[in-house]
Each structure stands twice: as structure tokens, then as C-alpha cells.
Design an enzyme around this catalytic site. Structure first.
Site, PDB file in Angstrom:
ATOM      1  N   CYS A   9       0.833  -1.193   0.000  1.00  0.00           N
ATOM      2  CA  CYS A   9       0.000   0.000   0.000  1.00  0.00           C
ATOM      3  C   CYS A   9       0.864   1.239   0.000  1.00  0.00           C
ATOM      4  O   CYS A   9       2.072   1.173   0.088  1.00  0.00           O
ATOM      5  CB  CYS A   9      -0.810   0.030   1.277  1.00  0.00           C
ATOM      6  SG  CYS A   9      -1.272  -1.581   1.861  1.00  0.00           S
ATOM      7  N   ARG A  34       1.040   2.303  -6.185  1.00  0.00           N
ATOM      8  CA  ARG A  34       1.425   1.302  -5.186  1.00  0.00           C
ATOM      9  C   ARG A  34       0.271   0.391  -4.789  1.00  0.00           C
ATOM     10  O   ARG A  34       0.465  -0.565  -4.046  1.00  0.00           O
ATOM     11  CB  ARG A  34       1.941   1.998  -3.924  1.00  0.00           C
ATOM     12  CG  ARG A  34       3.205   2.787  -4.127  1.00  0.00           C
ATOM     13  CD  ARG A  34       3.583   3.488  -2.856  1.00  0.00           C
ATOM     14  NE  ARG A  34       3.889   2.561  -1.790  1.00  0.00           N
ATOM     15  CZ  ARG A  34       5.085   2.058  -1.540  1.00  0.00           C
ATOM     16  NH1 ARG A  34       6.097   2.401  -2.299  1.00  0.00           N
ATOM     17  NH2 ARG A  34       5.281   1.221  -0.546  1.00  0.00           N
ATOM     18  N   TRP A  81      -3.649  -2.432  -1.467  1.00  0.00           N
ATOM     19  CA  TRP A  81      -3.596  -3.463  -2.503  1.00  0.00           C
ATOM     20  C   TRP A  81      -3.579  -4.789  -1.760  1.00  0.00           C
ATOM     21  O   TRP A  81      -2.589  -5.166  -1.154  1.00  0.00           O
ATOM     22  CB  TRP A  81      -2.328  -3.292  -3.326  1.00  0.00           C
ATOM     23  CG  TRP A  81      -2.156  -4.251  -4.454  1.00  0.00           C
ATOM     24  CD1 TRP A  81      -2.659  -4.116  -5.718  1.00  0.00           C
ATOM     25  CD2 TRP A  81      -1.401  -5.468  -4.453  1.00  0.00           C
ATOM     26  NE1 TRP A  81      -2.256  -5.180  -6.489  1.00  0.00           N
ATOM     27  CE2 TRP A  81      -1.491  -6.030  -5.742  1.00  0.00           C
ATOM     28  CE3 TRP A  81      -0.661  -6.149  -3.488  1.00  0.00           C
ATOM     29  CZ2 TRP A  81      -0.870  -7.221  -6.097  1.00  0.00           C
ATOM     30  CZ3 TRP A  81      -0.046  -7.344  -3.838  1.00  0.00           C
ATOM     31  CH2 TRP A  81      -0.158  -7.858  -5.134  1.00  0.00           C
ATOM     32  N   ASN A 107       1.717  -0.226   6.029  1.00  0.00           N
ATOM     33  CA  ASN A 107       2.136  -0.887   4.795  1.00  0.00           C
ATOM     34  C   ASN A 107       3.085  -2.016   5.176  1.00  0.00           C
ATOM     35  O   ASN A 107       4.039  -1.781   5.908  1.00  0.00           O
ATOM     36  CB  ASN A 107       2.869   0.131   3.899  1.00  0.00           C
ATOM     37  CG  ASN A 107       3.547  -0.527   2.724  1.00  0.00           C
ATOM     38  OD1 ASN A 107       3.047  -1.503   2.179  1.00  0.00           O
ATOM     39  ND2 ASN A 107       4.697  -0.011   2.337  1.00  0.00           N
ATOM     40  N   GLY A 108       2.790  -3.223   4.711  1.00  0.00           N
ATOM     41  CA  GLY A 108       3.662  -4.354   5.032  1.00  0.00           C
ATOM     42  C   GLY A 108       2.863  -5.494   5.633  1.00  0.00           C
ATOM     43  O   GLY A 108       1.654  -5.598   5.413  1.00  0.00           O
ATOM     44  N   GLU A 470       9.617 -11.273 -21.894  1.00  0.00           N
ATOM     45  CA  GLU A 470       9.180  -9.920 -21.526  1.00  0.00           C
ATOM     46  C   GLU A 470       7.918  -9.528 -22.307  1.00  0.00           C
ATOM     47  O   GLU A 470       6.986  -8.940 -21.744  1.00  0.00           O
ATOM     48  CB  GLU A 470      10.342  -8.935 -21.779  1.00  0.00           C
ATOM     49  CG  GLU A 470      10.020  -7.465 -21.574  1.00  0.00           C
ATOM     50  CD  GLU A 470       9.486  -7.117 -20.193  1.00  0.00           C
ATOM     51  OE1 GLU A 470       9.559  -7.941 -19.284  1.00  0.00           O
ATOM     52  OE2 GLU A 470       8.938  -6.004 -20.052  1.00  0.00           O
ATOM     53  N   LYS A 474       4.253  -8.569 -20.705  1.00  0.00           N
ATOM     54  CA  LYS A 474       3.498  -7.344 -21.009  1.00  0.00           C
ATOM     55  C   LYS A 474       2.078  -7.692 -21.455  1.00  0.00           C
ATOM     56  O   LYS A 474       1.109  -7.078 -21.014  1.00  0.00           O
ATOM     57  CB  LYS A 474       4.156  -6.526 -22.133  1.00  0.00           C
ATOM     58  CG  LYS A 474       5.440  -5.818 -21.859  1.00  0.00           C
ATOM     59  CD  LYS A 474       5.351  -4.698 -20.869  1.00  0.00           C
ATOM     60  CE  LYS A 474       5.574  -5.195 -19.476  1.00  0.00           C
ATOM     61  NZ  LYS A 474       6.879  -5.069 -18.895  1.00  0.00           N
ATOM     62  N   GLU A 477      -0.081  -9.124 -18.506  1.00  0.00           N
ATOM     63  CA  GLU A 477      -0.415  -8.249 -17.380  1.00  0.00           C
ATOM     64  C   GLU A 477      -1.355  -7.112 -17.760  1.00  0.00           C
ATOM     65  O   GLU A 477      -2.154  -6.691 -16.933  1.00  0.00           O
ATOM     66  CB  GLU A 477       0.826  -7.724 -16.665  1.00  0.00           C
ATOM     67  CG  GLU A 477       1.574  -6.628 -17.373  1.00  0.00           C
ATOM     68  CD  GLU A 477       2.772  -6.114 -16.597  1.00  0.00           C
ATOM     69  OE1 GLU A 477       2.652  -5.847 -15.405  1.00  0.00           O
ATOM     70  OE2 GLU A 477       3.832  -5.964 -17.225  1.00  0.00           O
ATOM     71  N   HIS A 493      10.167 -30.017 -28.439  1.00  0.00           N
ATOM     72  CA  HIS A 493      10.268 -30.837 -27.221  1.00  0.00           C
ATOM     73  C   HIS A 493       8.991 -30.774 -26.388  1.00  0.00           C
ATOM     74  O   HIS A 493       9.009 -31.135 -25.212  1.00  0.00           O
ATOM     75  CB  HIS A 493      11.479 -30.396 -26.385  1.00  0.00           C
ATOM     76  CG  HIS A 493      12.775 -30.606 -27.085  1.00  0.00           C
ATOM     77  ND1 HIS A 493      13.322 -31.850 -27.309  1.00  0.00           N
ATOM     78  CD2 HIS A 493      13.634 -29.725 -27.675  1.00  0.00           C
ATOM     79  CE1 HIS A 493      14.466 -31.736 -27.963  1.00  0.00           C
ATOM     80  NE2 HIS A 493      14.671 -30.445 -28.207  1.00  0.00           N
ATOM     81  N   LYS A 588       2.275  -1.115  -9.029  1.00  0.00           N
ATOM     82  CA  LYS A 588       3.572  -0.766  -9.620  1.00  0.00           C
ATOM     83  C   LYS A 588       4.733  -1.289  -8.779  1.00  0.00           C
ATOM     84  O   LYS A 588       5.737  -1.724  -9.302  1.00  0.00           O
ATOM     85  CB  LYS A 588       3.657   0.752  -9.749  1.00  0.00           C
ATOM     86  CG  LYS A 588       4.939   1.267 -10.396  1.00  0.00           C
ATOM     87  CD  LYS A 588       4.968   0.951 -11.865  1.00  0.00           C
ATOM     88  CE  LYS A 588       6.237   1.405 -12.554  1.00  0.00           C
ATOM     89  NZ  LYS A 588       6.452   0.627 -13.788  1.00  0.00           N
TER      90      LYS A 588
HETATM   91  C1  F6R Z   1       6.056  -5.848 -15.288  1.00  0.00           C
HETATM   92  C2  F6R Z   1       6.453  -5.189 -14.063  1.00  0.00           C
HETATM   93  C3  F6R Z   1       6.868  -6.019 -12.901  1.00  0.00           C
HETATM   94  C4  F6R Z   1       8.141  -5.419 -12.291  1.00  0.00           C
HETATM   95  C5  F6R Z   1       8.525  -6.184 -11.019  1.00  0.00           C
HETATM   96  C6  F6R Z   1       9.808  -5.650 -10.416  1.00  0.00           C
HETATM   97  O1  F6R Z   1       5.705  -4.920 -16.260  1.00  0.00           O
HETATM   98  O2  F6R Z   1       6.449  -3.995 -13.979  1.00  0.00           O
HETATM   99  O3  F6R Z   1       7.070  -7.341 -13.271  1.00  0.00           O
HETATM  100  O4  F6R Z   1       9.162  -5.474 -13.231  1.00  0.00           O
HETATM  101  O5  F6R Z   1       7.495  -6.080 -10.078  1.00  0.00           O
HETATM  102  O6  F6R Z   1       9.695  -4.320 -10.050  1.00  0.00           O
HETATM  103  P1  F6R Z   1      10.966  -3.439  -9.781  1.00  0.00           P
HETATM  104  O7  F6R Z   1      11.739  -3.379 -11.044  1.00  0.00           O
HETATM  105  O8  F6R Z   1      10.430  -2.107  -9.364  1.00  0.00           O
HETATM  106  O9  F6R Z   1      11.740  -4.127  -8.687  1.00  0.00           O
END
Ligand code: F6R
Length: 593
Positions: A9, A34, A81, A107-108, A470, A474, A477, A493, A588
């Protein structure tokens, strides 16, 4: 069984002459990345604590409960969250103590909350939520009643809590107290006002200076001033840091979403990242050359960058490095010793998994270095050396520009460690990125075809495999379509069994040493009815759709081929009427493990 509700959060607090609620709501909006499933505010007004909270995003809850109009000059706020348990108004923060004389935001995770709750219940306390956080409010109440001192009550409460946390409490007598252990908490110093927040974004509009609380530190703010101390009650001197005000200018501008804006920023962010001088880099490079084991560690997108980094270091610098998923470091600490370096890669520098990995590395005697975007983050402060991405704040939950900037740093690192065996030309990369972006309407039309598609596979060989991973990350998500990155050579395989009519396969296939083999796989898929989207600098008849990337130095292909994948994911998300900036169930910065 009681559902466990833990939160990842943002928390914010205000103590000053202005309207607390207004500052808090504005700050929460800025930190919504967050977490954004419920919101709440408590203020102290006419010697009483008032609390309003509900589920929804900040703007929605603010409108329905008129949070900003709450009176009072002291207050706290929270966006949540949830990881387990329900998203409900009663689980939303703030949580008040039974006496309603104390309100907290947290938070935590309080790991031992069940035993604390049981004990407090036995003493007559009632719990109104399923959260771990509520025990903090009631423990504070109990200890305040026992000792008559807020300082003592904080110290006694902190000695009971296990887990990771940052919390802020307001007390009915007008005192604000806060503490942190393994979750961020920053104090903003404004003109006769104090701000407390998980991120400088929460108060950067109002303060130029900030103090970063360290682990196991707490602060008490009252009319006589502010006191910072450790969990033993000893005063701690803390340096004041200037805030980077570029954070304030973050706007969507002409773009419909931050994600799109950040994708389009990449031709310039790549130049900024690659042009940034590295402070004290010679010592860092020597250490990297000398170390016996080198681990490149990250989560999600940052992990994918780590995998690419290991290819680059091995191919060009002949330096053996291993990629590691941050959350797995706890299970693989065996080679983390005095001769090892853990190079932590993170956009936020606040992900709990990467911070935990860094802690484990340090505990085992290894050195922790980092590649990180936020130079005010915990990871930055925990690292002996850190290279900043310098790509500006990234607001969209999906990492886009931070990924290509991470790659730019890794390319530069490979170049420096190989004495120039690879010489990345970032100007050429930037121009190539712009060319791909100018093709966005074609990419958007291709994404429209995904409307009823349930499975997309992405295929790449060698260094293009982590790009496939990657791209799949994208797509899933932000567009919620099942997507899977596969190593091209593994097709026969097993995964070939999945290839049939209706399946879309995206080939990451620039003309380099992987080209021919990847094409062979494409033919095998096509023969079974799969649709092929080729991302390549050359067209081939096997592609049903071709997304062209410019021909550049082949070593640099991975950076540019990630752009069409980001665009495909973005437009697929729009097609599905999802919100690419705030995908469901994600946040994020993942501050829980
Ligand atoms: C995917 C994404 C997440 C972050 C991951 C690590 O688009 O954003 O998979 O890459 O949560 O976050 P950081 O880089 O902030 O440690």
C-alpha cells in the site's frame, strides 16, 4: 479459518497548519501506483478522530465520501492493494483502536498478528477487520494506557511486532508517530509542516527536503518539534536530502495513458540513460571484474533484463554471470559469499523481493550493487555502487521505458567490462525506436485481431528468448490474454502439441545467427494452422503479419524488438477495454513478499 489480509500500500501522514485531508488525498493520488483497491483517511478535528474509508480508487472514494473536505490539520491516509482476503471497507485503512483515540495506517505485513490479536482479545479488545494491521492500533492503545507515554507505547508496541512494516499513527492529543522496518517511510520537511509518506511523490508538491528513515527507526512529531530515534529509544541524527522535483512534472500530456506515453518516450530516455555518467565507476568495474561469482537479480521485467545482461556479459566481456529471480535468492544463497557480487536490478528499488535478496546477500558477506531508477529508494541506499536509469518516473504499472533503460545500462556494462568489444550506438537505437513507433497504427490493427484470441505464444532463440518472456509478461499483465514466452529450440520438445488453428505465435526473429532456426519453427507452427506474426528486419512468406524493425547493428536488436511487443500489449489492452495504467490485481511496486 480467518482470511489473512495483508496490504501492499501507500501510507501518508500530515502535521501542519493546512488542511490535512487535502494534502493527503492529493498525495494518495500521486502514489496510486502502489495499490488501488481501497482508500481511507483519518483526521483529528475538535479533539476527535474522524475516519472515512471505502473500496475503489482515490478519485472515486474521494467523490463518494468527500475525503478532501474532512476538517483537521493532522491526518493520515492509505491506499491498499490486498494480497489475500477480501477487498472491503472494513479491511480498508485507517484502523482505529477500540478507544478511537488512535488511528493507524500500515504498509507491510505483521507476521505474528494472529497471536497478538488472540492475546488482545483475551484482554477484552474487539477487532473489526480481518487485517493484520489492526493489532498495531490496539497494541498502541494498550501500551499507552499502561505507560501514559506515546514514546513508551511506541517502543513497547514495536518490540512486539514481527514482519515488515511502515506505519503512521495519529493520537487524539495531537501527536503523530511513525516507524519503519523493511518498508519505506520518508519524512518531508515543508514550511512549518511535516509529511510522512511511502514515497517522495506523496509530498513532493509541498516540500523540498526529505529525511529517509532507516530500518528500525521511529519518529514522533508534536508541537515542540520532531524527534527521530531507534527502536531502543536512542536519538538518531539523520541527514536531510534534497528532493528531485522532476517528479512533479509527470503528466500524461497528449497521450491517453501513462503507459503509452512511456512507450513513446523511449527514443529520448534511451539517450538519457546511455549518456549519464557513472559516478565512481572504475572502482565498481574493478570489483565486477575481480569477483568470483556475479549474480544478476530482479523480479518480473527486471529479471528479464537480468537474463539479457548475463548473455551480454558472457558473450562480450567473457564474464560469467548468473541470473536469479529475486524471490528465489532465499533458496539459493549457497554461493553468495565475500567473493560474490549481487547486482540487483529494479525500477522502483522498493520491491520487497529485491530488498530481501539484497539483505540475504549482505548477510552472507556478498557485495550488493544495483541498477535502479529511483535514487531515493531503499535499494539505492543499500548498495555499495548504484547506476541510475535516469529515465524519469515510470507511472504505468507495466514496466516499459525502465526495461529498455535497464538494457542500455547492461549493454554499457558489457562494453566497459570487455574494453570495447561491443560498442553500442545508442543514437542508432534511438532512431530505430522512433521508426518502430511511427508504425504504431499498423501494430494497433494487428492487436485488434487478438479480440477473441485466448493464447499467444512468443518464440525467440538465444538472447531473443528473454525478450519473448518480456513480451509475454506485457501481454498478460495489461491485456489479460494468456501469453507464454518460449525458447524457439524447445518447440519440438513439447509446446508444438499446443499449436493449432486459432493460436497466435509472435516470432522474435531479426536477421542474426538465430534467424534460420527460428524460421524453421515458424514453418512447423504454420503447418499446424497457427498464425504467425514476425518481428524482424526482413519479411518472410511464412509470416501472416510482419512488424518491421529497422536493420541496425545486430547486437542491438533486443532493445528495439521490445518496442512492438509493448505496443501490441498496449493496444490489446485497449481492445479488451482494460485500463493499461492500472491492470487488475497488480501494483507498480510490490512491497510484499
Ligand atoms: C512488469 C512489471 C513487474 C516489475 C517487477 C519488479 O511490467 O512492472 O514485473 O518489473 O514487479 O519491479 P521493480 O523493477 O520495481 O523491482
Amino acid at each position: 479459518m480467518v482470511a489473512v489480509t495483508v496490504s501492499m500500500c501507500s501510507i501518508i501522514g500530515y502535521y501542519g497548519p493546512g488542511s490535512a485531508a487535502k494534502v493527503i488525498v492529493d498525495g494518495l493520488k500521486k502514489m496510486e501506483y502502489r495499490g488501488y483497491d481501497s482508500v481511507g483517511v483519518s483526521t483529528l478535528c475538535d479533539d476527535r478522530i474522524e475516519t472515512r474509508k471505502s473500496i475503489g480508487k482515490v478519485a472515486e472514494v474521494n467523490e463518494s465520501l468527500r475525503l478532501s473536505s474532512m476538517r483537521g490539520r493532522i491526518g493520515i491516509g492509505h491506499t491498499r492493494w490486498a494480497t489475500h482476503g477480501g477487498v472491503s471497507s472494513s479491511n480498508a485503512h485507517p484502523h482505529c483502536s477500540n478507544s478511537n483515540k488512535i488511528s493507524i495506517v500500515h504498509n507491510g505485513i505483521i507476521e505474528n498478528y494472529q497471536s497478538i490479536r488472540q492475546q488482545l482479545r483475551g484482554e477484552g479488545f474487539i477487532f473489526k477487520s480481518q487485517t493484520d494491521s489492526e493489532v498495531i492500533a490496539n497494541l498502541l492503545q494498550k501500551n499507552l494506557e499502561l505507560t501514559g507515554s506515546i514514546r513508551e507505547s511506541m517502543l513497547r508496541t514495536l518490540s512486539k511486532l514481527k514482519g515488515s512494516y511502515a506505519f503512521i499513527a495519529i493520537f487524539e492529543n495531537g501527536t503523530v508517530a511513525a516507524a519503519r522496518y523493511r518498508e519505506p517511510l520518508i519524512i518531508g520537511l515543508g514550511q512549518s509542516a511535516y509529511y510522512l509518506s511511502s514515497d517522495v511523490l506523496g509530498f513532493a508538491d509541498h516540500a523540498d527536503d526529505a529525511i529517509f528513515l532507516g530500518d528500525k527507526e521511529m519518529v514522533i512529531i508534536r508541537p515542540t518539534g520532531m524527534e527521530i530515534m531507534n527502536f531502543d529509544g536512542a536519538p538518531i541524527p539523520r541527514a536531510v536530502t534534497k528532493i528531485a522535483h522532476e517528479l512533479l512534472t509527470v503528466q500524461k500530456g497528449e497521450f491517453s495513458h501513462y503507459t503509452l506515453k512511456e512507450i513513446f518516450e523511449q527514443p529520448s530516455t534511451i539517450m538519457r540513460t546511455s549518456g549519464t555518467e557513472w559516478y565512481d565507476s572504475e572502482t565498481m568495474l574493478d570489483r565486477l571484474r575481480e569477483c568470483k561469482s556475479l549474480y544478476l537479480v530482479g523480479s518480473g521485467t527486471s529479471y528479464n533484463a537480468a537474463v539479457i545482461g548475463t548473455y551480454l556479459l558472457s558473450k562480450y566481456a567473457k564474464k560469467r554471470a548468473e541470473p536469479m529471480i529475486a524471490s528465489d535468492v532465499q533458496f539459493l544463497p549457497h554461493f553468495l559469499d565475500q567473493e560474490a557480487v549481487l547486482l540487483a536490478i529494479s525500477q522502483s528499488g522498493e520491491s520487497a523481493d529485491i530488498l530481501n535478496a539484497a539483505n540475504i546477500a549482505k548477510e552472507n558477506g556478498a557485495e550488493v550493487m544495483s541498477i535502479v531508477n529511483s535514487l531515493t529508494s531503499s535499494l539505492f541506499r543499500e548498495s555499495s555502487f548504484s547506476i541510475g536509469l535516469n529515465c524519469g518516473p515510470e507511472i504505468g504499472v507495466a514496466a516499459t521505458k525502465s526495461f529498455t533503460s535497464q538494457l542500455a545500462i547492461l549493454y554499457k556494462l558489457a562494453s566497459k567490462l570487455s574494453d570495447g568489444k561491443i560498442n553500442p550506438n545508442f543514437k542508432e537505437v534511438s532512431i530505430a525506436m522512433s521508426k518502430v513507433l511511427s508504425n504504431s497504427s499498423k501494430i494497433s490493427r494487428i492487436a485488434e485481431e487478438f479480440e477473441n484470441v485466448s493464447d499467444i505464444y512468443l518464440l525467440g532463440r538465444g538472447i531473443h528468448f528473454p525478450i519473448a518472456l518480456e513480451g509475454a509478461l506485457k501481454i498478460k499483465e495489461i491485456s489479460y490474454i494468456h501469453a507464454e514466452g518460449l525458447p524457439g529450440g524447445e518447440l519440438k520438445h513439447g509446446p508444438l502439441a499446443l499449436m493449432n488453428e486459432g493460436v497466435y505465435v509472435i516470432l522474435i526473429n531479426p536477421e542474426d545467427s538465430t534467424y534460420r532456426d527460428t524460421l524453421t519453427g515458424a514453418h512447423e507452427i504454420k503447418a499446424r494452422g497457427g498464425k504467425i506474426i514476425g518481428i524482424s528486419n526482413t519479411c518472410n512468406e511464412v509470416y501472416d503479419r510482419w512488424i518491421e524493425v529497422p536493420t541496425i547493428d545486430e547486437a542491438m536488436f533486443p532493445i528495439i524488438e521490445s518496442i512492438p511487443l509493448q505496443l501490441l500489449a498496449y493496444y490489446a489492452s485497449i481492445q479488451k477495454k482494460a485500463d493499461p495504467d492500472y491492470p487488475r490485481n497488480l501494483a507498480k511496486c510490490v512491497t510484499v513478499r
